[in-house]
Design a protein around this motif. Structure first.
Motif, short mmCIF file in Angstrom:
data_model
loop_
_atom_site.label_atom_id
_atom_site.label_comp_id
_atom_site.label_asym_id
_atom_site.label_seq_id
_atom_site.Cartn_x
_atom_site.Cartn_y
_atom_site.Cartn_z
N ALA A 21 0.84 -1.33 0.04
CA ALA A 21 0.04 -0.08 -0.07
C ALA A 21 0.69 1.34 0.05
O ALA A 21 0.55 2.29 -0.62
CB ALA A 21 -0.86 0.09 1.25
N ALA A 22 2.06 1.29 0.52
CA ALA A 22 3.13 2.26 0.59
C ALA A 22 3.82 2.38 -0.52
O ALA A 22 3.82 3.50 -1.05
CB ALA A 22 3.82 2.23 1.82
N ARG A 23 4.30 1.31 -0.97
CA ARG A 23 5.28 1.27 -2.19
C ARG A 23 4.47 1.60 -3.42
O ARG A 23 5.13 2.16 -4.37
CB ARG A 23 6.14 0.29 -2.18
CG ARG A 23 5.21 -1.17 -2.57
CD ARG A 23 6.23 -2.36 -2.34
NE ARG A 23 5.93 -3.74 -2.57
CZ ARG A 23 6.06 -4.49 -2.20
NH1 ARG A 23 6.44 -4.73 -0.82
NH2 ARG A 23 5.65 -5.84 -2.42
N LEU A 24 3.06 1.30 -3.59
CA LEU A 24 2.39 1.65 -4.88
C LEU A 24 2.38 3.09 -5.03
O LEU A 24 1.89 3.55 -6.30
CB LEU A 24 1.08 0.92 -4.88
CG LEU A 24 1.22 -0.57 -5.01
CD1 LEU A 24 -0.08 -1.43 -4.99
CD2 LEU A 24 2.06 -1.16 -6.36
N LYS A 25 2.42 3.91 -4.26
CA LYS A 25 2.21 5.27 -4.22
C LYS A 25 3.52 6.12 -4.96
O LYS A 25 3.14 7.31 -5.27
CB LYS A 25 1.90 5.87 -3.03
CG LYS A 25 0.92 5.54 -2.25
CD LYS A 25 0.96 5.88 -0.64
CE LYS A 25 -0.49 5.71 -0.20
NZ LYS A 25 -0.66 5.87 1.42
N ASN A 26 4.61 5.43 -5.22
CA ASN A 26 5.40 5.94 -6.05
C ASN A 26 6.53 5.06 -6.79
O ASN A 26 6.19 3.81 -6.76
CB ASN A 26 6.44 7.05 -5.06
CG ASN A 26 6.79 5.95 -3.88
OD1 ASN A 26 7.60 5.15 -4.03
ND2 ASN A 26 6.59 6.37 -2.76
N SER A 312 2.20 -1.41 -13.85
CA SER A 312 0.74 -1.37 -14.21
C SER A 312 -0.02 -1.09 -12.98
O SER A 312 -0.98 -0.06 -12.79
CB SER A 312 -0.05 -2.48 -14.69
OG SER A 312 0.66 -2.89 -16.37
N ASN A 313 0.15 -1.65 -11.86
CA ASN A 313 -0.30 -1.46 -10.51
C ASN A 313 0.17 0.00 -10.00
O ASN A 313 -0.85 0.58 -9.53
CB ASN A 313 0.36 -2.56 -9.68
CG ASN A 313 -0.52 -3.71 -9.55
OD1 ASN A 313 -1.52 -4.01 -9.95
ND2 ASN A 313 0.19 -4.81 -9.43
N ARG A 314 1.25 0.67 -10.36
CA ARG A 314 1.41 2.02 -10.03
C ARG A 314 0.68 2.75 -11.00
O ARG A 314 0.42 4.05 -10.24
CB ARG A 314 3.18 2.07 -9.98
CG ARG A 314 3.77 1.41 -8.88
CD ARG A 314 5.22 1.36 -9.08
NE ARG A 314 5.85 0.78 -7.75
CZ ARG A 314 5.72 -0.51 -7.33
NH1 ARG A 314 5.07 -1.19 -8.04
NH2 ARG A 314 6.28 -0.83 -6.13
N HIS A 315 0.48 2.56 -12.06
CA HIS A 315 -0.41 3.26 -12.84
C HIS A 315 -1.87 3.48 -12.23
O HIS A 315 -2.68 4.22 -12.57
CB HIS A 315 -0.33 2.97 -14.26
CG HIS A 315 0.72 3.28 -14.93
ND1 HIS A 315 0.91 2.86 -16.44
CD2 HIS A 315 1.85 3.89 -14.75
CE1 HIS A 315 2.30 3.29 -16.72
NE2 HIS A 315 2.64 3.79 -15.81
N GLY A 316 -2.25 2.25 -11.61
CA GLY A 316 -3.76 2.14 -10.99
C GLY A 316 -4.56 1.47 -12.10
O GLY A 316 -5.60 1.62 -12.44
N GLU A 354 1.82 -7.44 -5.08
CA GLU A 354 1.12 -6.20 -5.01
C GLU A 354 -0.02 -6.42 -5.76
O GLU A 354 -0.94 -5.06 -5.71
CB GLU A 354 1.98 -4.96 -5.83
CG GLU A 354 3.24 -4.70 -4.92
CD GLU A 354 4.19 -3.99 -5.91
OE1 GLU A 354 5.32 -3.55 -5.27
OE2 GLU A 354 4.29 -3.72 -7.09
N GLY A 355 -0.47 -7.39 -6.27
CA GLY A 355 -1.54 -7.55 -6.91
C GLY A 355 -1.67 -8.12 -8.50
O GLY A 355 -1.31 -7.51 -9.16
#
Length: 487
Positions: A21-26, A312-316, A354-355
């Motif tokens: 949840a924290a690392r996907l923000k950047n 892709s996960n970081r893109h949302g 991460e998903g």
């Protein structure tokens, strides 16, 4: 060895990570380097066994038991020197190498192997933190000039070794920044690019010259030629330099020739990943391929596919599904059968955590869409018998797909460069050169050498560093008659 009974007393210590949840923000690195205390415990687990298979499991032959012992005793200054005696860029390999050394660890026969990779990163980071990693310019210049094509790990390793031997080295890179696939193929969350920048500054201080946005060769596709501001013909390079090293990466991706391949939204992974790296570096990318709000299908189960999942996960992305053609491997390898070699087993990356939905033994039959844009993928189950793949009857299925990323590996280096030099090629389209004999790494063209992916095909960063170092020694011997550079 650090502690005689350490391998019986202590368990493997993994590096800590930020929560998804924290690392996907950047796009920052999220692995946390071991503390001194944690590294000491890992060093204590090394048995210093009579035959250290980890040394030969490592392509650069790192002296692993030696620096494990030095870390156990807190002697990081000597550990840094020892590590650099075999590996020019341990901060790279300590982050992105899959660690074949750990697969070869003797302790791994009946226990978890020593955390060699995490110790390597700890040593390298300590070297930079304490200012022990400094330029090492040559005391005497030879007057010989060497051109290196490609600034990935093979090219950089060769350049640093030859620069320290006293040669005038120029590295040519087609992209606008140095680093090759390290720069534009590996996401920042696995390796931040300031690690490359500080090495480049070190090498500049050692006398290495870098020329970016420069193509070597001719007849490049428009998409490639538009990247560069300068083009140099190979005959001019051979004329102006005493030796040339071709050290580019294996950049020709494996395609998927099925119906619907030409629909918008179906891209190679290496069209997708470099764009985000450029954005992270502050560039503006026109029409960037984004996964935001999309159902993403990643075809290919390797590291590049995993990188596509993480990005892709970081893109949302709305969802991410990864297909692999081969059957699902076992969760635990058969150690007595495969040790000390690299085992086939299920590997779950941080990006998967991460998903991501993963599916195995799946083949793509076609893509379908409307208005020229992909909307779904039609796939089927396959089974393997006697090395042959057959479709499972009545197994066809479809999934929604707004973005499809092809990450099925690379088939060869850029052929325009090899053809322009006129070098002989092997059956896989790589530059032909042997690693033994009177002149190692030399191609069929006089004065022209090759190393890394351009010689051996798609491989690991650590293999590229090894070949760059060995090629540098071969070139030094070619120019000077002998060499004191290590292999």
């Amino acid at each position: 060895m650090g502690k005689i009974t350490g391998f019986m007393e202590f368990q493997r210590q993994e590096e800590d990570h930020l929560e998804p949840a924290a690392r996907l923000k950047n796009y920052k690195e999220f692995s946390i380097t071991l503390t001194d205390a944690q590294a000491k415990v890992q060093g204590a687990r090394c048995m210093d066994c009579g035959i250290p298979f980890c040394n030969t499991g490592c392509p650069v032959n790192n002296q692993i038991p030696d620096w494990n012992d030095l870390v156990y005793h807190g002697n990081y200054r000597y550990a840094v020197d020892n590590l650099h005696s075999t590996n020019n860029f341990p901060e790279f390999t300590g982050r992105i190498c899959p660690a074949p050394c750990e697969a070869a660890c003797t302790l791994g026969i009946n226990n978890e192997p020593v955390g060699i990779k995490s110790i390597e990163r700890k040593i390298a980071d300590a070297g930079w933190e304490h200012g022990w990693i400094v330029p090492q310019p040559a005391a005497v210049k030879t007057g010989k000039k060497v051109a290196i094509i490609g600034s990935g790990p093979a090219g950089l390793a060769a350049a640093q070794q030859l620069g320290r031997a006293g040669h005038d080295v120029t590295v040519f890179e087609k992209n606008d920044r140095v680093g090759g696939l390290l720069r534009y193929g590996i996401p920042d969350f696995k390796m931040e690019k300031d690690l490359i920048d500080r090495r480049v500054e070190q090498m500049k201080a050692e006398g290495v010259t870098f020329r970016t946005s420069t193509l070597i060769g001719k007849d490049f596709p428009t998409t490639v030629s538009n990247m560069a501001r300068d083009t140099i013909f190979p005959e001019d390079l051979v004329k102006d330099y005493d030796a040339v090293i071709m050290a580019g990466g294996a950049e020709a991706p494996r395609d998927l020739p099925v119906p619907g391949r030409d629909l918008k939204g179906v891209h190679f992974a290496m069209d997708f990943l470099p764009q985000q790296n450029r954005v992270n570096a502050g560039d503006k990318v026109k029409d960037q391929i984004k996964a935001t709000g999309k159902h993403v299908i990643v075809i290919g189960g390797g590291d590049t596919g995993s990188d596509c999942v993480g990005t892709s996960n970081r893109h949302g992305a709305a969802s991410v599904t990864q297909f692999e053609l081969m059957p699902m491997p076992p969760e635990q390898e058969n150690k007595p059968l495969v040790w000390p070699y690299w085992p086939t087993k299920l590997r779950t990356s941080s990006s998967h955590e991460e998903g991501c939905e993963r599916d195995f033994a799946v083949a793509t039959k076609r893509f379908e869409g409307k208005g020229g844009k992909v909307e779904k993928i039609i796939a089927c189950r396959v089974e393997w018998k006697d090395g042959k793949m057959t479709e499972v009857a009545n197994s066809e299925f479809e999934l929604k797909a707004d973005l499809v990323l092809l990450a099925m590996g690379f088939v060869s280096p850029v052929q325009q460069v090899l053809d322009a030099f006129g070098v002989q090629k092997d059956a896989r389209g790589n530059a032909r050169a042997t690693t033994d004999g009177d002149v190692c790494y030399q191609t069929s063209v006089p004065k022209v050498f090759t190393a890394g992916d351009m010689r051996r095909g798609q491989s690991l960063v650590v293999w590229a560093i090894r070949e760059g170092r060995q090629c540098a020694r071969a070139v030094d011997e070619f120019l000077m008659g002998s060499s004191v550079l290590p292999r």
